[in-house]
Structures are given as C-alpha cells and as structure tokens.
Motif scaffolding. Structure first.
Motif, PDB file in Angstrom:
ATOM      1  N   SER A 159       0.591   6.015  -4.717  1.00 30.56           N
ATOM      2  CA  SER A 159       1.928   6.340  -4.214  1.00 30.56           C
ATOM      3  C   SER A 159       2.008   6.066  -2.716  1.00 30.56           C
ATOM      4  N   ILE A 160       0.850   5.908  -2.063  1.00 29.69           N
ATOM      5  CA  ILE A 160       0.840   5.692  -0.625  1.00 29.69           C
ATOM      6  C   ILE A 160      -0.239   4.681  -0.246  1.00 29.69           C
ATOM      7  N   ILE A 161       0.110   3.811   0.690  1.00 24.58           N
ATOM      8  CA  ILE A 161      -0.872   2.887   1.263  1.00 24.58           C
ATOM      9  C   ILE A 161      -1.044   3.218   2.732  1.00 24.58           C
ATOM     10  N   LEU A 162      -2.294   3.368   3.150  1.00 19.88           N
ATOM     11  CA  LEU A 162      -2.631   3.625   4.547  1.00 19.88           C
ATOM     12  C   LEU A 162      -3.411   2.422   5.057  1.00 19.88           C
ATOM     13  N   ALA A 163      -2.934   1.808   6.126  1.00 18.09           N
ATOM     14  CA  ALA A 163      -3.544   0.567   6.596  1.00 18.09           C
ATOM     15  C   ALA A 163      -3.853   0.689   8.089  1.00 18.09           C
ATOM     16  N   ASP A 164      -5.138   0.562   8.428  1.00 18.64           N
ATOM     17  CA  ASP A 164      -5.567   0.716   9.820  1.00 18.64           C
ATOM     18  C   ASP A 164      -5.712  -0.662  10.467  1.00 18.64           C
ATOM     19  N   GLU A 165      -4.741  -1.043  11.267  1.00 16.74           N
ATOM     20  CA  GLU A 165      -4.704  -2.353  11.936  1.00 16.74           C
ATOM     21  C   GLU A 165      -4.945  -3.495  10.941  1.00 16.74           C
ATOM     22  N   PRO A 166      -4.117  -3.579   9.896  1.00 17.44           N
ATOM     23  CA  PRO A 166      -4.374  -4.556   8.829  1.00 17.44           C
ATOM     24  C   PRO A 166      -4.242  -6.009   9.279  1.00 17.44           C
ATOM     25  N   ARG A 187       9.643  -1.924  -0.695  1.00 16.44           N
ATOM     26  CA  ARG A 187      11.009  -2.039  -1.201  1.00 16.44           C
ATOM     27  C   ARG A 187      11.071  -2.075  -2.728  1.00 16.44           C
ATOM     28  N   ASN A 188      10.149  -2.830  -3.337  1.00 14.23           N
ATOM     29  CA  ASN A 188      10.267  -3.094  -4.776  1.00 14.23           C
ATOM     30  C   ASN A 188       9.481  -2.116  -5.632  1.00 14.23           C
ATOM     31  N   LYS A 189       8.379  -1.580  -5.096  1.00  9.42           N
ATOM     32  CA  LYS A 189       7.535  -0.692  -5.916  1.00  9.42           C
ATOM     33  C   LYS A 189       7.593   0.746  -5.412  1.00  9.42           C
ATOM     34  N   ASP A 190       8.388   0.957  -4.346  1.00 14.46           N
ATOM     35  CA  ASP A 190       8.578   2.310  -3.839  1.00 14.46           C
ATOM     36  C   ASP A 190       7.271   2.960  -3.368  1.00 14.46           C
ATOM     37  N   VAL A 191       6.342   2.137  -2.868  1.00 15.91           N
ATOM     38  CA  VAL A 191       5.109   2.677  -2.303  1.00 15.91           C
ATOM     39  C   VAL A 191       5.392   3.112  -0.865  1.00 15.91           C
ATOM     40  N   SER A 192       5.017   4.332  -0.515  1.00 14.34           N
ATOM     41  CA  SER A 192       5.114   4.769   0.883  1.00 14.34           C
ATOM     42  C   SER A 192       3.989   4.112   1.658  1.00 14.34           C
ATOM     43  N   ILE A 193       4.274   3.639   2.864  1.00 17.44           N
ATOM     44  CA  ILE A 193       3.251   2.904   3.617  1.00 17.44           C
ATOM     45  C   ILE A 193       3.203   3.385   5.064  1.00 17.44           C
ATOM     46  N   VAL A 194       1.990   3.591   5.554  1.00 18.46           N
ATOM     47  CA  VAL A 194       1.766   3.861   6.972  1.00 18.46           C
ATOM     48  C   VAL A 194       0.791   2.821   7.495  1.00 18.46           C
ATOM     49  N   ILE A 195       1.188   2.104   8.531  1.00 19.96           N
ATOM     50  CA  ILE A 195       0.241   1.185   9.161  1.00 19.96           C
ATOM     51  C   ILE A 195       0.037   1.597  10.615  1.00 19.96           C
ATOM     52  N   VAL A 196      -1.214   1.473  11.055  1.00 15.99           N
ATOM     53  CA  VAL A 196      -1.525   1.574  12.480  1.00 15.99           C
ATOM     54  C   VAL A 196      -1.579   0.148  13.006  1.00 15.99           C
ATOM     55  N   THR A 197      -0.899  -0.104  14.120  1.00 15.87           N
ATOM     56  CA  THR A 197      -0.928  -1.456  14.665  1.00 15.87           C
ATOM     57  C   THR A 197      -0.708  -1.456  16.172  1.00 15.87           C
ATOM     58  N   HIS A 198      -1.270  -2.480  16.819  1.00 12.09           N
ATOM     59  CA  HIS A 198      -0.992  -2.721  18.239  1.00 12.09           C
ATOM     60  C   HIS A 198       0.074  -3.793  18.402  1.00 12.09           C
ATOM     61  N   ASN A 199       0.459  -4.388  17.283  1.00 10.64           N
ATOM     62  CA  ASN A 199       1.262  -5.601  17.317  1.00 10.64           C
ATOM     63  C   ASN A 199       2.745  -5.288  17.077  1.00 10.64           C
TER      64      ASN A 199
END
Ligand SMILES: Nc1ncnc2c1ncn2[C@@H]1O[C@H](COP(=O)(O)OP(=O)(O)O)[C@@H](O)[C@H]1O
Ligand SMILES: [Mg+2]
Length: 218
Positions: A159-166, A187-199
């Motif tokens: 249900s959630i994706i966590l991405a550290d500087e992907p 948008r399409n699969k309703d997955v909640s997403i958190v990304i850490v990024t410098h970009n």
C-alpha cells in the motif's frame, strides 16, 4: 479510523555517540494521507533516511507514537512486524540493493509471499524489462537496475512505497523515467509514495514537498 497512511506523533530517534547525543528525529510530527505522493527534501544529516527507515519498520524509534496504514508497529511482535513490512511496504534504495548472484527474475521471486513466477514476469514486463529475466543485475544499466528494484518493491502489492534517493545514481533521462513510473503507480494503482530526494526535478513529479531540518519538518 482515519485516512492516513503514515502518522508520526512526537517521534524521537536518539543516538548516543560517546558524550554527545544526536537526535536524528527530534519530536517529528507528520501525517500523510492515503494515496498521497510526497517528496522529503532537506540537507544531509537532517533525518530523512531515519524517517524512512522508521516508517518502513526497518528501524525503531527511541520514543514516540507512529502508525503505518492504521497499524501501530510498536504494539506488534517481531513476527507481526515482519508481516506488516512484507505485506504493506515496498522499499527502494539509492544503490538498488539487488542480489548480484541472482537473476533478475529470482530477485523478484525471493521476497514473494506466494511464489508466482508469472506475476513476477508480468511486473518486469510492465517495467519494460521483458527479455531480461535471466540476466544478473551487473549486466543491466543503472536505470534498468532501478526498474528491477521498483518491480521487486511491488511484488507483494504494497500500500506504500518508500524510496530513499531513488534517482541519486541516475542521469536525468533515467531519473525522469523512474519518477514517471512512480507517478503512474500512484495515480493508477493508488499506491502511497514517499521519496527522499535532493533533486528538484524529481520532487516536481510529486504532489507535496516537505522540508526536513534537524530531525523535524519545517
Ligand atoms: N547508526 C547511526 N549511528 C549514529 N548516528 C547516526 C546513525 N544513523 C544516522 N545517524 C545520524 O543521524 C542524523 C540523521 O541521519 P540521516 O537520517 O541519515 O540523515 P539524512 O538521510 O537526511 O542525510 C545524522 O546526524 C547522522 O549522522
Ligand atoms: Mg539519507
């Protein structure tokens, strides 16, 4: 019941380094809605990875209250925590973290709760990796390896994706294609997403940007 995928209330993570204490998280308060797509930015050392690791139940806080998809990990046994992590959370790392000795397909089937080779192949196909099943990670480009890592993160329908500087290791073309894939999943699969990024270009794909400083959101 509420509509939050992640809730943190006054969460602390303190490291004792000899005589000094480092608060990687310093009373962090945060709520993220189900279905949200969030970027966390902020200087190096501000606690971004610590936050993701606690949210992903890869690390435990020193004190404080948090819930992931309504569940309080601190109230669960180690076994139940592992189940929650496998069922609900997909993690993506900067350096892909694939198993170099295994094929691409084996990298996907390894963490599967119910091994289903056809499902693994379908997810790889959706990531544009058809024909790469038998290759090893070292035979793929960085962008392809990160798409394998996304495929692996999706294998148990989190249900959630966590991405550290992907996108930290990728050129801008591959970075944009990774962000487009994450955007479409949200948008399409309703997955909640958190990304850490410098970009900032990567952050622009998300719906909200949070800034961390000294273990808290500012
Ligand atoms: N295992 C650890 N032991 C000691 N200090 C740590 C550890 N992990 C992180 N820290 C410290 O906690 C702070 C936050 O680190 P981190 O969450 O990795 O920040 P970011 O991801 O924003 O760069 C930093 O000061 C870092 O040095
Ligand atoms: Mg970090």
């Amino acid at each position: 019941m509420n509509n939050y995928i992640i809730e943190f209330k006054d969460v602390w993570k303190t490291y004792n380094m000899g005589n000094t204490e480092i608060n990687a998280l310093a009373g962090l308060n945060l709520t993220l809605e189900k279905g949200s797509f969030t970027a966390v930015m902020g200087p190096s050392g501000s606690g971004k990875s610590t936050f993701l690791h606690v949210a992903g139940i890869l690390d435990t806080p020193t004190k404080g209250f948090f819930r992931i998809n309504g569940k309080q990990a601190s109230k669960l046994s180690v076994k139940e925590q592992a189940k929650l992590r496998r069922n609900e959370i997909g993690f993506i790392f900067q350096r892909f973290n694939l198993m170099s000795q295994l094929t691409i397909l084996e990298n996907l089937t390894l963490p599967m709760i119910n091994e289903d080779t056809q499902k693994a192949m379908n997810i790889l196909d959706n990531m544009g990796l058809e024909g790469k099943y038998a290759k090893r990670p070292g035979q793929l480009s960085g962008g392809e390896q990160q798409r394998v890592a996304i495929a692996r993160a999706l294998i148990n329908d989190p249900s959630i994706i966590l991405a550290d500087e992907p996108t930290g290791e990728l050129d801008s073309k591959n970075a944009n294609s990774i962000m487009q894939i994450l955007h479409d999943l949200n948008r399409n699969k309703d997955v909640s997403i958190v990304i850490v990024t410098h970009n900032p270009e990567a952050a622009a794909f998300t719906d909200q940007i949070l800034q961390m400083r000294d273990g808290n959101i500012v």
